[in-house]
Design a protein around this motif. Sequence first.
Motif, short mmCIF file in Angstrom:
data_model
loop_
_atom_site.label_atom_id
_atom_site.label_comp_id
_atom_site.label_asym_id
_atom_site.label_seq_id
_atom_site.Cartn_x
_atom_site.Cartn_y
_atom_site.Cartn_z
N ARG A 106 3.76 10.24 -2.84
CA ARG A 106 2.81 10.97 -2.00
C ARG A 106 1.42 10.77 -2.57
O ARG A 106 1.27 10.35 -3.72
N GLU A 107 0.41 11.13 -1.83
CA GLU A 107 -0.96 10.94 -2.32
C GLU A 107 -1.22 11.76 -3.57
O GLU A 107 -2.10 11.44 -4.36
N ASP A 108 -0.43 12.81 -3.79
CA ASP A 108 -0.64 13.62 -5.00
C ASP A 108 0.00 12.98 -6.24
O ASP A 108 -0.04 13.56 -7.32
N ASP A 138 -4.01 -1.09 -5.41
CA ASP A 138 -4.08 0.33 -5.03
C ASP A 138 -2.82 0.66 -4.24
O ASP A 138 -2.23 -0.22 -3.60
N CYS A 139 -2.39 1.87 -4.29
CA CYS A 139 -1.34 2.32 -3.38
C CYS A 139 -1.49 3.82 -3.21
O CYS A 139 -2.17 4.48 -4.00
N ILE A 140 -0.85 4.31 -2.18
CA ILE A 140 -0.87 5.75 -1.95
C ILE A 140 -0.32 6.44 -3.20
O ILE A 140 0.75 6.09 -3.69
N GLY A 141 -1.06 7.40 -3.69
CA GLY A 141 -0.59 8.21 -4.81
C GLY A 141 -0.96 7.67 -6.18
O GLY A 141 -0.76 8.34 -7.19
N PHE A 199 0.82 -1.22 0.00
CA PHE A 199 0.00 0.00 0.00
C PHE A 199 0.86 1.27 0.00
O PHE A 199 0.48 2.27 -0.58
N PHE A 205 3.17 12.27 -6.85
CA PHE A 205 4.59 12.55 -7.12
C PHE A 205 5.45 11.64 -6.24
O PHE A 205 5.00 11.14 -5.21
N THR A 214 -3.89 6.90 -7.73
CA THR A 214 -4.96 7.54 -8.49
C THR A 214 -4.52 8.91 -9.01
O THR A 214 -4.71 9.21 -10.19
N MET A 215 -3.91 9.69 -8.14
CA MET A 215 -3.56 11.03 -8.58
C MET A 215 -2.40 11.03 -9.57
O MET A 215 -2.25 11.96 -10.35
N ARG A 239 -3.50 11.42 -13.17
CA ARG A 239 -4.13 12.63 -13.72
C ARG A 239 -3.54 12.89 -15.10
O ARG A 239 -2.34 12.69 -15.32
N PRO A 240 -4.38 13.37 -16.01
CA PRO A 240 -3.91 13.50 -17.40
C PRO A 240 -2.63 14.35 -17.51
O PRO A 240 -1.73 14.02 -18.28
N GLY A 241 -2.57 15.43 -16.72
CA GLY A 241 -1.42 16.32 -16.82
C GLY A 241 -0.12 15.67 -16.40
O GLY A 241 0.96 16.18 -16.71
N LEU A 242 -0.20 14.57 -15.68
CA LEU A 242 1.02 13.95 -15.18
C LEU A 242 1.49 12.82 -16.08
O LEU A 242 2.48 12.16 -15.79
#
Lengths: 417, 977, 87, 181
Positions: free
Chosen positions: B684-686, B864-867, B663, B688, B869-870, B873-876
């Motif tokens: 990180r959850e964001d 699933d793991c932390i970070g 996780f 990165f 889903t984010m 994001r398309p921009g990443l």
Amino acid sequence: MRFSGLRVLKEGLTGNRGWTPHWRDPDPNSDYDVVIIGGGGHGLSTAYYLARDHGITNVAVLEKGYLGGGNVGRNTTIVRANYFLPGNSEFYSHSLKLWEGLEEDLNYNVMHSQRGLINLFHSDGQRDAFARRGNAMLAQGDDAVLLGRDELRPMLPYLNFDDLRFPIYGGLYHPRGGTARHDAVAWGYARGADRRGVDLIQNCEVTGIDIEGGAVKGVQTTRGAIRAKKVAMVVAGRSSQVAALAGMRLPIESHVLQAYVTEGLKPCIDHVVSFGMGHFYISQSDKGGLVFGGDLDFYASYAARGNLPGVEQVMEAGMALMPMIGKARVLRSWGGIMDMSPDGSPIIDKTHVDGLFVNCGWNYGGFKAVPGSGNVLAHLIATGTHHQNATGFRLDRFRTGRGIIDEEGKGSQHNLH
Amino acid sequence: MRLAGRGLIDRSKPVAFEFDGARHSGFEGDTLASALLANGVRVMGRSFKYHRPRGVLSAGSEEPNALVTVGAGDAREPNVRATMQEIHEGLQAWSQNRWPSLGFDLMAVNDLAAPFLGAGFYYKTFMWPRSFWEKLYEPVIRRAAGLGALSGQAGGERYERAHAFCDLLVIGAGPAGLMAALVAGRAGADVILADEQARMGGRLLAETYEVDGQAGHLWADVVLAELDALPNVRRMGRTTVFGAYDGGTYGALERVLHHSGRRPRGAPVETYWTIVAKRAVLAAGAIERPVAFRNNDRPGIMTAGAVRAYVNRWGVSPGQSVAVFGNSDDAHRTARDLLAAGVHVPAVIDSREDAPESRDFELRRGAVVCDASGRRGLEAVTIRTAQGEERIAADALAVTGGWNPTVHLTCHMNARPVWRDDIACFVPQEGAVPGLRAAGACNGAFSTATCLREGAAAARAVLEELGRTVRDEPLPEAEDDPYRIAPLWAVSGKGRAWLDFQNDVTVKDVKQAAQENFRSVEHMKRYTTQGMATDQGKNSNVAALAVLADATGRGIPQTGTTTFRPPYSPVAIAALGAGAEGKGFRPERFATSHAASIERGAPMIEAGLWYRPSYFPRDGESDWRQSCDREVGYVREAVGVADVSTLGKIDIQGKDAAAFLDFVYSNMFSTLKVGRVRYGLMLREDGFVMDDGTTARLGEKHYLMTTTTAAAGEVMKHLEFVHQGLQPDWDVRFVSVTEQWAQFAVAGPKARELLDGILDAPLDAADWPFMSCGAVSVGGIAGRLFRISFSGEQGFEIAVPARYGAALFDILTDRAEALGGGPYGMEALNVLRIEKGFITHAEIHGRTTAFDIGMGRMVSAKKDCIGKTMSERPGLLEADRERLVGLKPINADGRMLAGAHLFREEDPPVRENGQGYVTSVCHSPMLGQMIGLGFLKGGSDRHGEIVKMWDGLRGVTTLCEVTGPVFFDPDGGRMRG
Amino acid sequence: MRIPCPLCGTRDRREFWYRGAAVDLERPAPDAGVEAWDDFVYLRENPAGPTRELWYHEGGCGAWLVVERDTVTHEIGRVALASEERS
Amino acid sequence: MVELVARTPCAGLLPLRVGAVLLDEVAPGALTSVSPYKGQAEALSKVLQAAHGMGFPAPSRATGDRQARAIWFGHGQAMLVGPAPDPALADHAALTDQSDAWAAVRLHGPGAEDVLARLVPVDLRAGSFPEGHSMRSLLFHMTASITRIEDGAFLILAFRSMAATLVHDLQTAMEAVAARG
């Protein structure tokens, strides 16, 4: 009335009886082309540039307290353009150019002093990061000089070069960086806007934003309803509350940042200096007080006051970096409410409501942005398109992940900056 | 002028001191101000703007005029209040803000230019020509401004901090505070009594009133003796409680040694206390305000309360002939005290038509002082009565405009004080600071009896809240005179009447501000600088806002006050930041090999809080590059040894350990076999990258995670959050073992040979493939071995309990040297990893994703793991994001610099053309040229392209070929072999 | 500011690390969609008044706490262990 | 076989006496982090009692004595000080050897409380922190475990790598206390 040395002489000789109000205190009209919520630095400069650059003068600035009573009057007065990420870089460069010449433009001495700003670095890794920054500044057309330890020493002889816990490797020197007299910036813009016909309305709190059919129609205030074709929320420190009036939630958390001034002292610090291994930045005001600050108190707050652990951290950094200031006494501390955004960069954008604009998320850095922010927001309000130097401050960048502007590299999550 | 037989000074103990180089003498118990007055010194300072000669105004910490510099060399202390500085043998003090001397100050020319230097004049001029601001105007203004000067040297004196806790903090030891402390102390509460003065007693020391049938100061001494006998009461003299903060926390400054010339070894001159109090009683008294009239700043004009203090406490008269001016009965009291001391009182000027008659002195009722003469010392005052103006000779004038309760602390948490018309002052708002009660004069109670009563009542209320029984005791008998005052702020008339003495703000300035529409009290303050001097308006703010109220046609309560902010009186940065000087700024972390590295002459560099060796110089090497290249050679050709203990190590156990790691890492760890190691990427959850490192599976339910040195603390916090906050049901436990193990990298083709020579049993190659781990024994000590590599060579890391670290490092380096290798430092470590394209925080600098660093596939699609889903994001995930590449100058002598930017070869180096930047560079001994890592837009698809590396700061432009990030042994054969 | 840690007693703010709104405990499912994740990671109520937030007793027992606190007065209300608040 | 010589964290730094306050390094024996697994706290306490003579400590407390102590060490964690841990403990708790991770010093003598008051933001006076109490807090800039043990002395544990700073900070405070007399 035009201000000048001659005018000061003339009035002095006639008992200073001829001075007139710097701005009027009108009652609000029922209808404006543009209503700006917030009479701080950003709101006032927005009004000024709407009038100056776009000929839009049927404008009201609504301020719940007194003009310039927010963060423009409670900061450490630093003005700089030393950002390095696209989005920020061109914007702060644009803002600094507006600073240069602001006195003539406003006919108000805001005492913009380009005394030079030096960011110290304390490791090879930090030097590389500052080199990247400095190169970005040069590529932007601004100024930057990478100084080694030996070049710094004669410039800042009072730094602890001998036994600092994190030795000084050098500094990134930004000669055009400096300070300005913060209150005067607000007053200068207020006077300039007023002279161009803008109504500055103090003691007028906005209590509602009228939206019909997805478009803004006006605002409700403690001094009655005011209709407006366009409304801009320029209320850093209260952004979430005002945005909530329009049914919005923002990616903002509000924090308190303390700053400090010492008793007056004879000149001893000629530049703006910032420590690289602890949040600490300092300059000396023209009155002689050392003006300095550091990190947030680091908890959500609207209290405009801080606590002792925050104080100690800043003082400790000061003592580590330049112990000669030890015998300077802190005269006053104060707290400003910072709009902290997830990536540490601001938002200047349209909203989901037609005609409603938002300017928020200035984190620690709103003061230096005052001219630029007002200038580009005025452009957005007047033209409906983003100013070429402010295309990056989008509200949706967190949702899409596109164009996140994380200068500090701490992440694009809350409370990392 | 010293008065015979009066005062609480010890006349048996004369003290010699110097002021501006002149020798003077006083007595123990004198302040610098009282001693100078006794010696006939009237001018003690100069004002800030107009450089007007100034005498002492007050007898307390609020003094705005008599600011001096004390001490010399690195002990020099500017802006010391002469009213607070106790004299001691050898004390040296100097006047300040004057040139060339206090008596003759050339800057006083400003006073003549005063009509042009009124409120806010500088906002209206000095704008032309533009370049003159920094070059001319500002330097001139800066030099003229300021008060005292810092020494410019690091402090030679020690400051310290300390924490204290109590049931009740009593702030101020006048009648109210003493009474509160006594009642609470007798009831057994844990009490701290703090007072800013050297001697406790407050106004009881300055007045002639009796308490309990004896002189007030004697009653105070009796109470203090009782308090000293109570073990539950702590007295903190010379201690100013400067701020009220959340949770019953108060900041206080104790001046420990300023009253003495002694500096015992290790002793602090000041202690900054944080005092945590369940309850507090504010008994801070009140500050008397002067009345503004023309030339009311003449030396010799002081507050009436100060005059009584000098007469009664210090046995000094400020003059031979002292007139008194006021608007309350205090004026009469002052005259009586002066007369009792044998001082001539030419007149008492009382603005009240209905002032009580007196036969003791010449009383002018309904009269005001409207001017004063005597530039270097008062000579006469002009009074205005119904009959006209009259000049009265006097060399001192005692002025009272009433008292302002010291409400400051009650306002530190944003409450505003409340105006009381009956006593013409602001009083504290009740409940303004949770747990704090105001009592006595600071609460608007101005008679001694009410002070005693309020002090006792406040203590009783506190005791009840704390659940203690309270005995009802009779209060001591004391004076209970009514406070009769008719507000008088400023005497009308021509000329300049001062409000803020130090900042030279006059009534005219405030009126001009109003005229220019600076009508808000905050605007007026900021425009005129009223209340922004070192006394923060203690002497002048209320009068100034009364003048503003008058000028704007509002009442005083409608006008409101400016904000009271901590500190109550200024506090040295050295006190608030005590202990952080030099190395004290952060703890120092030393690895077990530290001493050995130092012995080998290694320059140590900071890595987080740790120190690590940069390189190990050898005789004959002239620069670090030579050492570094040699050390790289050890690893590539023989064997090198490096201390890697600073990396974070976290022991993870429990039946859900595997799920937990799955996780928190982007990649899988549940599939890792026992005895094997895997590289992991943490987001990180964001989305990165947060950190990276290897994690070993030591048992079915037991893992050992490694973090980078810099992120160890952050990762631990993150793991705790994920566990406690997100997955509290998972049975997993973790604890840092960074400190437990000393761990050393042993890397190079001869690594195994070295290890075989020191391990109790030689390694069986079959058991130790790349990325394996297990237990080993060395010298009979249980250790751990990991076959991992950050150099690209066959590498191991061997760990032993830290107590053996120093010994093992010596053995390893000795053996390595015997095999043609030796220790290597951070420089070599960096070269080795760049050659291999291994990343550090230079690359995972917070803004990069797994996708950016070419590890997109390490974000497992299976879980699933932390970070996760984010990170999607398309921009990443856009192909033109800046992505990790290798860079190699096309000319072998091409120079590279970290921090340089990348551009297309043909593009000018401006922001709009930016293509990326360089993160890490080194001279590669293996490739014989410089190489680098960097991020380039769409970089993964641009290998082979030529780009321009541009470093405008250092004037270097180099054409580089874009490559993959791995420069050396790209298939990893050496590492696995 | 002082925070009553359920394990250690009331301690000075300096011992604690602040994370932010307790929203962080309500992690959405991976497939909850853009809106839910934007809400979770970015958008905040940010009230001027009572709020519920996460603090870590970093300089003490290492517990993550859910703290009810007023952002205007800084008054602290209920404090609970995050692990118990969740389970 | 090579020989590894052990070195204590404060070797060369202690003992120290300033005024009436003494600071010594102590050899606490084995240090074992004991973290009970989910639902195992009671069972663990029983095994601990049987094997080492004291129960699992409540928050902010220490159990046991000079020979064997269990010091509460934070959220879900105690430090077993002295004996090697009984293997049976491992059925109920994660055990981690920490014997080399912590510098252990003993501060005692009149004024020891005043010394700690200069560094620790917690009331450590006997009235609120009597014998048997233990806590995790900050010692100036570092984290520490402080326990009041026999004779009013304080047992202080801090990171091994920070031993020099620990001694420096304590010494500075000891000097300041002594100088006040």
